[in-house]
Design a protein around this motif. Sequence first.
Motif, PDB file in Angstrom:
ATOM      1  N   GLY A   1     -11.018  -4.131  10.488  1.00  0.00           N
ATOM      2  CA  GLY A   1     -10.119  -5.239  10.172  1.00  0.00           C
ATOM      3  C   GLY A   1      -9.670  -5.972  11.422  1.00  0.00           C
ATOM      4  O   GLY A   1      -9.548  -7.200  11.444  1.00  0.00           O
TER       5      GLY A   1
ATOM      6  N   TYR B   1      -7.535   1.448  -2.632  1.00  0.00           N
ATOM      7  CA  TYR B   1      -7.201   2.257  -1.461  1.00  0.00           C
ATOM      8  C   TYR B   1      -6.161   3.324  -1.810  1.00  0.00           C
ATOM      9  O   TYR B   1      -6.242   4.465  -1.329  1.00  0.00           O
ATOM     10  CB  TYR B   1      -6.660   1.364  -0.341  1.00  0.00           C
TER      11      TYR B   1
ATOM     12  N   LYS C   1     -15.458  -6.623   8.845  1.00  0.00           N
ATOM     13  CA  LYS C   1     -14.677  -6.141   7.707  1.00  0.00           C
ATOM     14  C   LYS C   1     -15.469  -6.253   6.408  1.00  0.00           C
ATOM     15  O   LYS C   1     -15.378  -5.379   5.538  1.00  0.00           O
ATOM     16  CB  LYS C   1     -13.374  -6.943   7.590  1.00  0.00           C
TER      17      LYS C   1
ATOM     18  N   ASN D   1     -12.494   1.478   8.449  1.00  0.00           N
ATOM     19  CA  ASN D   1     -12.763   0.120   7.996  1.00  0.00           C
ATOM     20  C   ASN D   1     -11.483  -0.698   7.927  1.00  0.00           C
ATOM     21  O   ASN D   1     -11.453  -1.861   8.346  1.00  0.00           O
ATOM     22  CB  ASN D   1     -13.431   0.153   6.618  1.00  0.00           C
ATOM     23  N   PHE D   2     -10.419  -0.091   7.414  1.00  0.00           N
ATOM     24  CA  PHE D   2      -9.173  -0.828   7.199  1.00  0.00           C
ATOM     25  C   PHE D   2      -8.531  -1.234   8.525  1.00  0.00           C
ATOM     26  O   PHE D   2      -8.100  -2.375   8.691  1.00  0.00           O
ATOM     27  CB  PHE D   2      -8.197   0.023   6.385  1.00  0.00           C
TER      28      PHE D   2
ATOM     29  N   TYR E   1       0.840  -1.206   0.000  1.00  0.00           N
ATOM     30  CA  TYR E   1       0.000   0.000   0.000  1.00  0.00           C
ATOM     31  C   TYR E   1       0.878   1.259   0.000  1.00  0.00           C
ATOM     32  O   TYR E   1       0.678   2.178  -0.804  1.00  0.00           O
ATOM     33  CB  TYR E   1      -0.905  -0.048   1.231  1.00  0.00           C
TER      34      TYR E   1
ATOM     35  N   TYR F   1      -5.011 -11.084   8.305  1.00  0.00           N
ATOM     36  CA  TYR F   1      -4.617  -9.723   8.639  1.00  0.00           C
ATOM     37  C   TYR F   1      -4.466  -9.541  10.142  1.00  0.00           C
ATOM     38  O   TYR F   1      -4.233  -8.465  10.624  1.00  0.00           O
ATOM     39  CB  TYR F   1      -5.681  -8.733   8.123  1.00  0.00           C
TER      40      TYR F   1
ATOM     41  N   SER G   1     -16.453  -2.977   4.298  1.00  0.00           N
ATOM     42  CA  SER G   1     -15.971  -2.806   2.926  1.00  0.00           C
ATOM     43  C   SER G   1     -17.107  -2.451   1.973  1.00  0.00           C
ATOM     44  O   SER G   1     -16.950  -1.603   1.080  1.00  0.00           O
ATOM     45  CB  SER G   1     -15.273  -4.089   2.449  1.00  0.00           C
TER      46      SER G   1
END
Length: 271
Positions: free
Chosen positions: A261, A137, A214, A256-257, A71, A270, A218
């Motif tokens: 998560g 993202y 999650k 959210n991430f 990322y 994750y 999403s």
Amino acid sequence: MAPLYELSILLYIASILLYFIDFLQQNRKANETAFWLLSVVWLLQTLVFAFRIMETKRFPILTMSEGLYFYAWLLITLSLVINRLLRVDFIVFFTNVLAFFILAIHTFVPSSQSPAIAERLVSELLIIHITLALGAYAAFSVSFIFSVLYMLQYSLLKRKKWGARLWRMADLAKLDFLSYVLNLLGLPMLLLGLILGVIWAYIQLDHFRWYDAKVLGSFVVLLVYSIYFYKRVVRQMQGKAIALWNIGSFLFLLVNFFLFGSLSKFHFWYA
């Protein structure tokens, strides 16, 4: 590869400091030096990424640590490309402050999973799903930066602050348009990524739950950005209002991430 990674972090810090000096003092020499340092950082991080591919014999994005690294690498790549093609001042600085924040989190996240889990997750479908999601993202992140710059430019104009910093930014229309274009790239990538992720989950997992934090988060992100396009295209909303909506959408994406998560029982790789 550890020395290369450590060197890239040190050069990254120096680059961001020089961009900050340029932001405060309109120092073009600092800006140019920072750009070339950042180019070296990108090269070093690409080498680390390539080495990781050879070491694991897969595309390394299946863990939280690997995903964060990819990322951040995407953000650096996008900022360099945009800076060269569009010459939008300050976009590299703001984007790479965000990318450095992501790398800082990456440093404290466990970097490995058990061999059994790693083997079970090696799936082309899963890799495409994660790649598309992280690509979305990254696009949303740079779009967010353009909206922040829009609000900064708007504030300076409203207060009639006619300084050099104002003239170095792109005009409001261009910032608004670039933010829109990046969201236009990000939304279909996120949609396709979610579709492939659901397909993979139904094929590979015994207990896939739609009400997982999650998963729901999403799809809410997808809905929020879809509303952005409804407001922009159907209702012809532009300017400050749509920039604020875009900023709010990205902040929810971060929630959210990171938060959803961590609460998820489904995205266990994750954890």
